[in-house]
Design a protein around this motif. Structure first.
Motif, mmCIF file in Angstrom:
data_model
loop_
_atom_site.group_PDB
_atom_site.id
_atom_site.type_symbol
_atom_site.label_atom_id
_atom_site.label_comp_id
_atom_site.label_asym_id
_atom_site.label_seq_id
_atom_site.Cartn_x
_atom_site.Cartn_y
_atom_site.Cartn_z
ATOM 1 N N SER A 30 1.242 -1.218 -0.242
ATOM 2 C CA SER A 30 -0.091 -0.091 0.258
ATOM 3 C C SER A 30 0.469 1.047 0.077
ATOM 4 O O SER A 30 1.918 1.091 0.567
ATOM 5 N N PHE A 31 0.494 2.376 -0.587
ATOM 6 C CA PHE A 31 1.350 3.221 -0.539
ATOM 7 C C PHE A 31 0.290 4.604 -0.770
ATOM 8 O O PHE A 31 -0.543 4.671 -0.956
ATOM 9 N N GLU A 32 0.885 5.907 -0.052
ATOM 10 C CA GLU A 32 0.517 6.956 0.183
ATOM 11 C C GLU A 32 1.331 8.071 0.118
ATOM 12 O O GLU A 32 2.156 8.425 -0.025
ATOM 13 N N TYR A 33 0.456 9.189 -1.249
ATOM 14 C CA TYR A 33 1.717 10.097 -1.642
ATOM 15 C C TYR A 33 0.954 11.147 -0.209
ATOM 16 O O TYR A 33 2.342 11.627 0.287
ATOM 17 N N ASN A 34 0.283 11.335 0.526
ATOM 18 C CA ASN A 34 -0.382 12.057 1.889
ATOM 19 C C ASN A 34 -0.692 11.199 2.236
ATOM 20 O O ASN A 34 -1.416 10.412 1.915
ATOM 21 N N PRO A 35 -1.228 11.870 3.549
ATOM 22 C CA PRO A 35 -1.876 10.653 4.371
ATOM 23 C C PRO A 35 -3.281 10.536 4.400
ATOM 24 O O PRO A 35 -3.676 11.476 4.601
ATOM 25 N N GLY A 36 -3.857 9.363 4.526
ATOM 26 C CA GLY A 36 -5.023 9.583 4.695
ATOM 27 C C GLY A 36 -5.760 8.921 2.899
ATOM 28 O O GLY A 36 -6.745 9.139 2.327
ATOM 29 N N GLU A 37 -4.745 9.747 2.283
ATOM 30 C CA GLU A 37 -5.143 9.569 0.638
ATOM 31 C C GLU A 37 -3.972 8.400 0.328
ATOM 32 O O GLU A 37 -3.287 8.147 -0.837
ATOM 33 N N PRO A 38 -5.271 6.937 -0.044
ATOM 34 C CA PRO A 38 -4.024 6.108 -0.525
ATOM 35 C C PRO A 38 -4.124 5.556 -1.609
ATOM 36 O O PRO A 38 -4.916 5.943 -2.250
ATOM 37 N N VAL A 39 -3.045 5.227 -2.568
ATOM 38 C CA VAL A 39 -3.016 5.138 -4.198
ATOM 39 C C VAL A 39 -2.946 4.230 -4.491
ATOM 40 O O VAL A 39 -3.776 3.685 -5.079
ATOM 41 N N LEU A 40 -2.387 3.018 -4.211
ATOM 42 C CA LEU A 40 -2.013 1.794 -3.578
ATOM 43 C C LEU A 40 -2.732 1.306 -2.710
ATOM 44 O O LEU A 40 -2.407 1.576 -1.407
ATOM 45 N N GLN A 41 -3.517 -0.058 -3.199
ATOM 46 C CA GLN A 41 -3.874 -0.464 -1.673
ATOM 47 C C GLN A 41 -4.097 -2.069 -2.037
ATOM 48 O O GLN A 41 -4.603 -3.238 -2.776
ATOM 49 N N ASP A 42 -3.073 -2.462 -0.515
ATOM 50 C CA ASP A 42 -2.829 -4.436 -1.389
ATOM 51 C C ASP A 42 -2.678 -4.910 -2.232
ATOM 52 O O ASP A 42 -3.947 -5.872 -2.823
ATOM 53 N N VAL A 43 -1.867 -4.507 -2.987
ATOM 54 C CA VAL A 43 -1.358 -4.522 -4.345
ATOM 55 C C VAL A 43 -0.429 -6.258 -4.037
ATOM 56 O O VAL A 43 0.529 -6.040 -3.313
ATOM 57 N N SER A 44 -0.718 -7.501 -4.116
ATOM 58 C CA SER A 44 0.459 -8.644 -4.526
ATOM 59 C C SER A 44 0.505 -9.526 -5.915
ATOM 60 O O SER A 44 -0.877 -9.417 -6.259
ATOM 61 N N VAL A 45 1.508 -9.039 -6.095
ATOM 62 C CA VAL A 45 1.924 -10.011 -7.037
ATOM 63 C C VAL A 45 3.722 -11.100 -7.645
ATOM 64 O O VAL A 45 4.111 -9.908 -6.530
ATOM 65 N N THR A 46 3.979 -12.200 -8.133
ATOM 66 C CA THR A 46 4.400 -12.896 -7.843
ATOM 67 C C THR A 46 4.163 -12.467 -9.352
ATOM 68 O O THR A 46 4.454 -12.743 -10.512
ATOM 69 N N VAL A 47 5.921 -12.257 -9.901
ATOM 70 C CA VAL A 47 7.322 -12.221 -11.270
ATOM 71 C C VAL A 47 8.106 -13.054 -11.560
ATOM 72 O O VAL A 47 9.182 -12.847 -10.546
ATOM 73 N N LYS A 48 7.880 -14.181 -11.754
ATOM 74 C CA LYS A 48 9.285 -14.788 -12.388
ATOM 75 C C LYS A 48 9.986 -14.169 -13.679
ATOM 76 O O LYS A 48 9.688 -13.388 -14.036
ATOM 77 N N PRO A 49 11.312 -14.654 -13.179
ATOM 78 C CA PRO A 49 12.239 -14.243 -14.265
ATOM 79 C C PRO A 49 11.572 -14.166 -16.425
ATOM 80 O O PRO A 49 11.101 -15.252 -16.135
ATOM 81 N N GLY A 50 12.196 -12.918 -16.791
ATOM 82 C CA GLY A 50 11.528 -13.516 -18.201
ATOM 83 C C GLY A 50 10.086 -13.062 -18.471
ATOM 84 O O GLY A 50 9.797 -13.012 -19.569
ATOM 85 N N MET A 51 9.534 -13.225 -17.465
ATOM 86 C CA MET A 51 7.679 -12.503 -17.454
ATOM 87 C C MET A 51 7.474 -10.789 -18.053
ATOM 88 O O MET A 51 7.965 -10.214 -17.857
ATOM 89 N N VAL A 52 6.764 -10.810 -18.855
ATOM 90 C CA VAL A 52 5.649 -9.363 -19.290
ATOM 91 C C VAL A 52 4.782 -9.509 -18.486
ATOM 92 O O VAL A 52 3.359 -9.503 -18.338
#
Length: 444
Positions: free
Chosen positions: A193-215
């Motif tokens: 999760s990420f916020e530029y300003n407190p209380g204003e989430p830009v990303l929320q609970d993002v989960s992903v796994t990427v293997k080598p060579g994947m697009v």
């Protein structure tokens, strides 16, 4: 007695000098801020000159500049007034002190009044000697005043300079940061999760796994969080919560250079530096050989237009690559990324601002660049990412859908709506105007 009187009068001169220095420093700060604003405005107007002309706003911009310039002039006039006022003021106080001492001492000599401290009767020679000594002293006071005001002016400049020098970066290596010596392209976003300003989430609970060579393609409406997602990977910002791992190591625990040197970025707005085309291609790999530079240019489909330029690879590109077209700048940026040979590649809408002919060359160059590399693609035209290994559909900072093109399209969800809307817009853009055949459009 006269010496004591001189000591009593001296603080008035010192107070005047201190007051002048304080005002000089405060006004110098204001004047420098005003000058910085004026220079920023001038740079903005010159950089956007074509826009100013297109909207016939020359008079408006002239007035903006005149207004800012008048304010800057007023600040400098105030500075000059302080210097012009306090220099003669210190001289006046010194002169008044000398006159008072001369009057008191002369009166004592005329009336043969003994000094109440030493009991000695002062002579004319004593008064003249003391007068000359004090005149020399007050002259030095005046010089100190001038030097002090100049020093305060310099301190104001130094304060602004050291404000920048002493700024601590928001993102830096922690003590004992570890190296990631062998980056293959294993990446994991773990509940980020990420916020530029407190209380204003830009990303929320993002989960992903990427293997080598994947697009991996990121799609979504404007403001969905795609650009923020890719800015977190090279750690331009620290996540608010969660973690990003490269080769199983939290990037906050790793030395920044140990993984950034394995990341290549081709941004939407290409940045080229003043210098030659060769300098810009070799920017990420200063020790590259001529053959390596040429090979990277060929893979980026840039070699042909570069060799046709008057000075070839030694052509000076100007500020921000102003002498090159948008498609040419983009291909130079791709050549720069190819030469760096990164294990992780980030493409931020790399073809969104170019014409269809340039897009064809750029897309082929990107295909060469993406081979065997872990690649993140932010796509403006969804038709360009159909072959991605993983498509992440983002909405309001969350991943709402994920998968390959075929399964997402069959799902009849957000991705399908985006894809069909975008594809319709692309077809409408490519369709010739009413009354004109496709062949006529192609000839044009």
């Amino acid at each position: 007695k006269l010496t004591l009187l001189a000591v009593v009068l001296s603080p008035f001169i010192i107070l005047a000098i201190a007051s002048a220095g304080k005002k000089m420093k405060r006004l110098s700060h204001t004047a420098m801020e005003s000058l910085a604003d004026l220079q920023a405005l001038l740079y903005e107007i010159i950089s956007a000159m074509n826009v100013v002309k297109a909207f016939s706003m020359e008079g408006h911009e002239k007035e903006r500049f005149a207004k800012e310039n008048r304010w800057n002039m007023r600040m400098n006039i105030k500075l000059t007034r302080v210097r012009a006022l306090y220099t003669p003021l210190v001289e006046l106080i010194g002169g008044a002190a000398l006159a008072l001492l001369f009057w008191v001492g002369g009166r004592d000599v005329i009336h043969a009044t003994p000094d109440f401290i030493t009991g000695k009767v002062l002579t004319t020679g004593d008064i003249v000697s003391l007068f000359v000594a004090l005149q020399l002293l007050f002259t030095q006071f005046n010089r100190v005043n001038q030097i002090y005001m100049s020093v305060q002016n310099a301190f104001a400049s130094a304060d602004r300079t050291y404000t920048i020098i002493d700024m601590e970066p928001d993102v830096k290596d922690k003590p004992g940061a570890v190296e990631i010596p062998d980056v293959q392209g294993n990446i994991e976003f773990r509940s980020v999760s990420f916020e530029y300003n407190p209380g204003e989430p830009v990303l929320q609970d993002v989960s992903v796994t990427v293997k080598p060579g994947m697009v991996v393609a990121l799609v979504g409406a404007s403001g969905a969080g795609k650009s923020t997602f890719i800015k977190l990977l090279p750690r331009f910002y620290d996540v608010t919560s969660g973690a990003i791992l490269i080769e199983g190591v939290d990037i906050r625990d790793a030395a920044i250079k140990s993984y950034r040197r394995h990341i290549g970025i081709v941004p939407q707005d290409t940045i080229l530096f003043r210098g030659t085309i060769r300098d810009n291609i070799a920017y990420g790999r200063p020790g590259a050989t001529e053959e390596q530079i040429l090979e990277a240019s060929r893979m980026a489909y840039a070699h042909d237009f570069i060799k046709d330029m008057p000075d070839g690879y030694d052509t000076f590109v100007g500020e921000h690559g102003a002498t090159l077209s948008g498609g040419q700048r983009q291909r130079v940026a791709i050549a720069r990324a190819i030469l760096k040979a990164p294990r992780i590649l980030i493409l931020d809408e790399a073809t969104s601002n170019v014409d269809s002919v340039s897009e064809k060359y750029i897309q082929e160059a990107l295909d060469n660049l993406m081979q065997t590399r872990t690649t993140f693609v932010v796509a403006h035209r969804l038709s360009t990412i159909k072959n991605a290994d993983l498509i992440l559909v983002m909405d309001k900072g969350r991943i709402v859908e994920r998968g390959r093109h075929e399964e997402l399209y069959a799902g009849n969800g957000v991705y399908r709506n985006l894809y069909e809307t975008t594809l319709s817009a692309e077809r409408a853009h490519a369709r010739p105007p009413k009354g004109q055949s496709a062949a006529d459009g192609a000839n044009e």
